[in-house]
Motif scaffolding. Sequence first.
Motif, PDB file in Angstrom:
ATOM      1  N   VAL A  30      76.710 -11.120   2.208  1.00 33.01           N
ATOM      2  CA  VAL A  30      76.858 -10.103   1.163  1.00 33.01           C
ATOM      3  C   VAL A  30      75.709  -9.100   1.238  1.00 33.01           C
ATOM      4  O   VAL A  30      75.909  -7.882   1.110  1.00 33.01           O
ATOM      5  N   ALA A  31      74.488  -9.608   1.471  1.00 30.77           N
ATOM      6  CA  ALA A  31      73.353  -8.703   1.601  1.00 30.77           C
ATOM      7  C   ALA A  31      73.503  -7.795   2.817  1.00 30.77           C
ATOM      8  O   ALA A  31      73.197  -6.599   2.759  1.00 30.77           O
ATOM      9  N   ALA A  32      73.996  -8.359   3.942  1.00 28.98           N
ATOM     10  CA  ALA A  32      74.198  -7.540   5.135  1.00 28.98           C
ATOM     11  C   ALA A  32      75.276  -6.489   4.907  1.00 28.98           C
ATOM     12  O   ALA A  32      75.156  -5.348   5.365  1.00 28.98           O
ATOM     13  N   ALA A  33      76.320  -6.855   4.167  1.00 25.85           N
ATOM     14  CA  ALA A  33      77.367  -5.878   3.861  1.00 25.85           C
ATOM     15  C   ALA A  33      76.814  -4.749   2.997  1.00 25.85           C
ATOM     16  O   ALA A  33      77.180  -3.584   3.156  1.00 25.85           O
ATOM     17  N   GLY A  34      75.925  -5.079   2.064  1.00 25.63           N
ATOM     18  CA  GLY A  34      75.327  -4.051   1.230  1.00 25.63           C
ATOM     19  C   GLY A  34      74.472  -3.083   2.017  1.00 25.63           C
ATOM     20  O   GLY A  34      74.412  -1.895   1.716  1.00 25.63           O
ATOM     21  N   ALA A  41      84.047  -7.242  -2.536  1.00 24.57           N
ATOM     22  CA  ALA A  41      84.896  -6.410  -3.385  1.00 24.57           C
ATOM     23  C   ALA A  41      84.066  -5.466  -4.237  1.00 24.57           C
ATOM     24  O   ALA A  41      84.431  -4.309  -4.446  1.00 24.57           O
ATOM     25  N   GLU A  42      82.945  -5.948  -4.766  1.00 27.95           N
ATOM     26  CA  GLU A  42      82.088  -5.100  -5.591  1.00 27.95           C
ATOM     27  C   GLU A  42      81.442  -3.983  -4.788  1.00 27.95           C
ATOM     28  O   GLU A  42      81.083  -2.936  -5.333  1.00 27.95           O
ATOM     29  N   LEU A  43      81.290  -4.183  -3.475  1.00 25.44           N
ATOM     30  CA  LEU A  43      80.750  -3.141  -2.609  1.00 25.44           C
ATOM     31  C   LEU A  43      81.813  -2.153  -2.157  1.00 25.44           C
ATOM     32  O   LEU A  43      81.504  -1.220  -1.415  1.00 25.44           O
ATOM     33  N   GLY A  44      83.053  -2.380  -2.581  1.00 29.07           N
ATOM     34  CA  GLY A  44      84.107  -1.442  -2.245  1.00 29.07           C
ATOM     35  C   GLY A  44      84.985  -1.851  -1.093  1.00 29.07           C
ATOM     36  O   GLY A  44      85.836  -1.064  -0.665  1.00 29.07           O
ATOM     37  N   PHE A  45      84.821  -3.062  -0.568  1.00 27.63           N
ATOM     38  CA  PHE A  45      85.674  -3.528   0.522  1.00 27.63           C
ATOM     39  C   PHE A  45      87.028  -3.959  -0.039  1.00 27.63           C
ATOM     40  O   PHE A  45      87.106  -4.551  -1.130  1.00 27.63           O
ATOM     41  N   ALA A  46      88.094  -3.669   0.702  1.00 22.99           N
ATOM     42  CA  ALA A  46      89.436  -4.046   0.279  1.00 22.99           C
ATOM     43  C   ALA A  46      89.660  -5.528   0.533  1.00 22.99           C
ATOM     44  O   ALA A  46      89.362  -6.044   1.617  1.00 22.99           O
ATOM     45  N   VAL A  47      90.155  -6.231  -0.476  1.00 20.38           N
ATOM     46  CA  VAL A  47      90.428  -7.666  -0.373  1.00 20.38           C
ATOM     47  C   VAL A  47      91.916  -7.844  -0.085  1.00 20.38           C
ATOM     48  O   VAL A  47      92.747  -7.474  -0.932  1.00 20.38           O
ATOM     49  N   GLN A  92      96.062 -13.887   1.352  1.00 14.44           N
ATOM     50  CA  GLN A  92      95.718 -14.163   2.745  1.00 14.44           C
ATOM     51  C   GLN A  92      94.863 -15.419   2.830  1.00 14.44           C
ATOM     52  O   GLN A  92      94.226 -15.842   1.858  1.00 14.44           O
ATOM     53  N   THR A  93      94.848 -16.023   4.033  1.00 11.28           N
ATOM     54  CA  THR A  93      93.977 -17.177   4.266  1.00 11.28           C
ATOM     55  C   THR A  93      92.539 -16.709   4.342  1.00 11.28           C
ATOM     56  O   THR A  93      92.245 -15.511   4.454  1.00 11.28           O
ATOM     57  N   ARG A  94      91.623 -17.670   4.287  1.00 11.65           N
ATOM     58  CA  ARG A  94      90.208 -17.310   4.363  1.00 11.65           C
ATOM     59  C   ARG A  94      89.865 -16.721   5.729  1.00 11.65           C
ATOM     60  O   ARG A  94      89.053 -15.790   5.819  1.00 11.65           O
ATOM     61  N   ILE A  95      90.474 -17.265   6.804  1.00 11.30           N
ATOM     62  CA  ILE A  95      90.197 -16.743   8.139  1.00 11.30           C
ATOM     63  C   ILE A  95      90.665 -15.295   8.238  1.00 11.30           C
ATOM     64  O   ILE A  95      89.967 -14.429   8.784  1.00 11.30           O
ATOM     65  N   ALA A  96      91.873 -15.016   7.708  1.00  8.56           N
ATOM     66  CA  ALA A  96      92.395 -13.647   7.767  1.00  8.56           C
ATOM     67  C   ALA A  96      91.538 -12.712   6.912  1.00  8.56           C
ATOM     68  O   ALA A  96      91.274 -11.568   7.290  1.00  8.56           O
ATOM     69  N   THR A  97      91.115 -13.189   5.747  1.00 10.97           N
ATOM     70  CA  THR A  97      90.256 -12.362   4.896  1.00 10.97           C
ATOM     71  C   THR A  97      88.934 -12.076   5.583  1.00 10.97           C
ATOM     72  O   THR A  97      88.409 -10.953   5.531  1.00 10.97           O
ATOM     73  N   ALA A  98      88.359 -13.103   6.254  1.00 11.85           N
ATOM     74  CA  ALA A  98      87.103 -12.897   6.984  1.00 11.85           C
ATOM     75  C   ALA A  98      87.285 -11.874   8.095  1.00 11.85           C
ATOM     76  O   ALA A  98      86.417 -11.021   8.322  1.00 11.85           O
ATOM     77  N   SER A  99      88.420 -11.914   8.801  1.00 11.58           N
ATOM     78  CA  SER A  99      88.672 -10.944   9.862  1.00 11.58           C
ATOM     79  C   SER A  99      88.767  -9.532   9.292  1.00 11.58           C
ATOM     80  O   SER A  99      88.246  -8.573   9.876  1.00 11.58           O
ATOM     81  N   SER A 100      89.438  -9.396   8.124  1.00  8.55           N
ATOM     82  CA  SER A 100      89.549  -8.078   7.504  1.00  8.55           C
ATOM     83  C   SER A 100      88.178  -7.551   7.092  1.00  8.55           C
ATOM     84  O   SER A 100      87.858  -6.379   7.322  1.00  8.55           O
ATOM     85  N   PHE A 101      87.343  -8.426   6.497  1.00 12.56           N
ATOM     86  CA  PHE A 101      85.995  -7.995   6.110  1.00 12.56           C
ATOM     87  C   PHE A 101      85.186  -7.569   7.328  1.00 12.56           C
ATOM     88  O   PHE A 101      84.447  -6.580   7.288  1.00 12.56           O
ATOM     89  N   ALA A 102      85.301  -8.344   8.424  1.00 10.29           N
ATOM     90  CA  ALA A 102      84.535  -8.027   9.622  1.00 10.29           C
ATOM     91  C   ALA A 102      84.930  -6.665  10.176  1.00 10.29           C
ATOM     92  O   ALA A 102      84.074  -5.866  10.587  1.00 10.29           O
ATOM     93  N   ALA A 103      86.259  -6.388  10.201  1.00  8.22           N
ATOM     94  CA  ALA A 103      86.710  -5.095  10.712  1.00  8.22           C
ATOM     95  C   ALA A 103      86.204  -3.945   9.842  1.00  8.22           C
ATOM     96  O   ALA A 103      85.746  -2.924  10.352  1.00  8.22           O
ATOM     97  N   GLN A 104      86.294  -4.117   8.529  1.00  3.81           N
ATOM     98  CA  GLN A 104      85.826  -3.051   7.636  1.00  3.81           C
ATOM     99  C   GLN A 104      84.331  -2.840   7.751  1.00  3.81           C
ATOM    100  O   GLN A 104      83.846  -1.701   7.756  1.00  3.81           O
ATOM    101  N   ARG A 105      83.566  -3.921   7.847  1.00  4.96           N
ATOM    102  CA  ARG A 105      82.111  -3.782   7.971  1.00  4.96           C
ATOM    103  C   ARG A 105      81.719  -3.133   9.274  1.00  4.96           C
ATOM    104  O   ARG A 105      80.750  -2.349   9.323  1.00  4.96           O
ATOM    105  N   THR A 119      77.171  -5.249  15.264  1.00  7.44           N
ATOM    106  CA  THR A 119      78.195  -5.382  16.292  1.00  7.44           C
ATOM    107  C   THR A 119      79.364  -6.157  15.746  1.00  7.44           C
ATOM    108  O   THR A 119      79.226  -7.081  14.951  1.00  7.44           O
ATOM    109  N   ASP A 120      80.555  -5.790  16.196  1.00  3.36           N
ATOM    110  CA  ASP A 120      81.778  -6.398  15.697  1.00  3.36           C
ATOM    111  C   ASP A 120      81.849  -7.901  15.983  1.00  3.36           C
ATOM    112  O   ASP A 120      82.175  -8.679  15.086  1.00  3.36           O
ATOM    113  N   PRO A 121      81.534  -8.370  17.178  1.00  3.59           N
ATOM    114  CA  PRO A 121      81.663  -9.824  17.435  1.00  3.59           C
ATOM    115  C   PRO A 121      80.731 -10.665  16.570  1.00  3.59           C
ATOM    116  O   PRO A 121      81.131 -11.738  16.098  1.00  3.59           O
TER     117      PRO A 121
END
Length: 859
Positions: free
Chosen positions: A810-814, A734-740, A744-757, A769-771
């Motif tokens: 988090v470091a990889a997202a940054g 969230a601090e890096l600007g990703f939409a939370v 949502q469940t943790r699995i759904a939140t993880a999927s959303s983060f993965a798509a945005q990243r 890579t996405d996978p």
Amino acid sequence: MSGQGMSGQGSNPQGANPQGAAEPGLRDGLADTATATRRGARRDARRATSRSSRGWGGPRSGLAASADRRSLIDLGVVSLLLAIALLGFAPVLVGGWFLVAAVVGLLVGVAAGWLSRVLGLSAILTALLALVLYFLLGTPAAIPGQAILGVLPSLGSLRGLAVGAVFGWRDVLTLSAPAAAPDYLLVLPYVSAWLTGLVTAVLALRWVPRGSRSLGRVSVLLIAPVVLYIVTVVLGTDDPFLAAVRGTAFAVVALVWLGWRNPFGRNASLQDRSTLARRKLVGTAVIVAAAVAAGAVGTAAVEAPVAESRFVLREVVQPPFDPVDYPSPLAGFRNYTADLDETILFTVDGLVPGDQLRLATMDTYTGRLWDVAGVDVATNGSGSFRLVGGEFPEPDLFTRADERSLDVTVQGYTGVWLPGVGAPSRLELAGADTERTESVRFNAATSTTVLMSRLSEGDEYTLTSGMQAVPSDDALQSVEPAQIAMPPIVDSPDVVTAKMAEYIADAQTPIEQVRAIETALHTNGFLSHGLASDSVPSRAGHGADRIEELFTRNQMIGDQEQFAAAMALMVRQLGFPARVVMGFAPENIVEGQPTEVMGGDVTAWVEVPFEGVGWIPFYPTPDETEIPQDQNPKPQTEPQPQVRQPPRVEKKQEDLLTSVDTDDGEDEEKDDAFVFPAWIAHTAIGVATPLLILGLWMLVIALLKSARRRRRRRAAEGHERAVGAWDELVDGHAELGFAVPPNQTRIATASSFAAQRSRRSRDHEGAATDPAVMRSLRDIAARADEAVFAGGEAPVGDVDVLWQGARREVAAAGRGVGWWRRLRSRLRISRAGGSRSSRAVTDGRRRRGAERRVAAGSS
């Protein structure tokens, strides 16, 4: 078996019970998790999660939309109150353009607050955004005269926006109201509206919706309008702008709004709501009618507040120019006649024969000299200098007879006093920059102008003035001297009073008495500047001893300095107001041609005010320079006593001349001395201050994040530490600007983060890579769910692995975002992970269910 529960992929956890007795309950808990995951995935398909930071973006429910509508209504009402308060600037600023600057400032401040809400900016980023909009849009609204192409900011306009916001408050208090210059004065309504609009928008759109929206919480929005209303009253004048109308409108709007915003009866039935609505309508009508009636009665009874009962700062704030800091101009009178006699001081175009240039006006006598009264003297006289622009106010006691327009070129003169004629009404400094123009101060009571940055050789200016009408003595026979408060006279010699009584013995009316004093001095005295060419010496100065000597010698010998000073003292002893004016009376004036004014043209005269007419000049200095030698007795030798006396020292004739230097400036520095440029220091301070503030803010945020991370890792239970790892991952994204995604469940939140990243990685680097991102994030989410719902205590080693994975992601997202988002992440602290109270309740309920099932299977 106990160490394998969290080491697998989360699909078949083991280790809750060493004997496997809890395996059925564990399967139920995982089944619940899978069901919740599928529901979250279906919900994700229906919702857009691209912009949902802190629940502010994305689609909103009807309740949220209603809350937004209420917030916008609140913002609109409070903005109307701010506009009413901003009308208080009308008495102190010329024209109606100040209203344009105020409206634009209000829109800029509200827009900055709205963008802060939409983008979810932190406090420091909100302030930076507001400052950028302030300087970007302020030029065409507040300083249009310095804009490039009418709208683009220039260096001058940016400086004016900064200077006006800091020093405009001081200048407007010392400015003759209403004022049109300096041009940065319009920054006052602009910055006031900008600041209050920003605060109001942030409170209405971000702070109020987070609470219970109680009446007390909503009432906080009234603080900014009330403070601004009070500020405009205090900065105003004794004659306010529509005081009754504005006050009534402000009170009505505030009371009606608070009445309708009262949450009382929100949960009532439809019938009860209808009844409450009718009561509110009736109450609103009563309030409006009562306010209108009270305002009408108050306006009819008192058109405006009594000056004595209205407090305004301009009545107690001292002007920035204090004439006491400068030597009395009259004290340097002999410097002009002795040292600058043949020096050309000015070249003036526009003079008419008989005109006299006014340099300074003095109305206080200290026993040593006539001087300009200081700002601490309770008088409207010579010490009341105020900041003005190009247009000057007209004196209160003045009768216009003619007008002059003078073009003045300075040559041998240096000083702060600007020569002029009559009552100046407009000044234009040729080629002057903004800072030099802003150093002009004017005294309307004495028609005296000063330039605090000093005149010097080569300066040019154009002065337009009105000329005072001078009626005949017959027309003034029935006119009384004006009643004007004057500074007290100190240490006036007794001989002055005695001579005054002698001179006016046969005079009856005030004009006859004043004219008798003038005539006696003019006819009985002799003119001498104390130069070597004069037949007799004449000591400089006009202190009490010199005035007494003027009347006690066999002949009255002196020049304009002594005779004007003596006549002013006599008139003041008579009980009439009087002042001494020093200036220049050139004799070589040819109409239509430039006139060279020399030091020898210096003169002084006396002015006395007459009611309804103005200040009338009187000239007591004699014209006769041939002093009878036989009536100037020689010093006689005094007999010496028998006692031995110290040797008598006779003063030489040249010692009688007092040399007075009119240049009150400091000695010039040596040319080879290095002076550190002030602009470098100012620039360094201007650059270092924002960087220091930014660094301090980053330090505070880093400390808060460290405390948050330490609290989560040291939680009492293992599953709480595991949840803390997941919350750390969510907050980091969230601090890096990703939409939370909300709720949502943790699995759904993880999927959303993965798509945005994955999208961001393709935009910036194209390496991730996405996978791989999907598997890693979903694995952390599954491990966190397992620690919560498995029913047993999560092993310490597995929790540490979970924390390491969260920090790694988090470091990889940054690394996958730009430098600006990385900087923003260091300037903001998110609560997206720790504030999801509904999920925490659900996690606790399901964990307790899993523990009961495990316990039941064990039994």
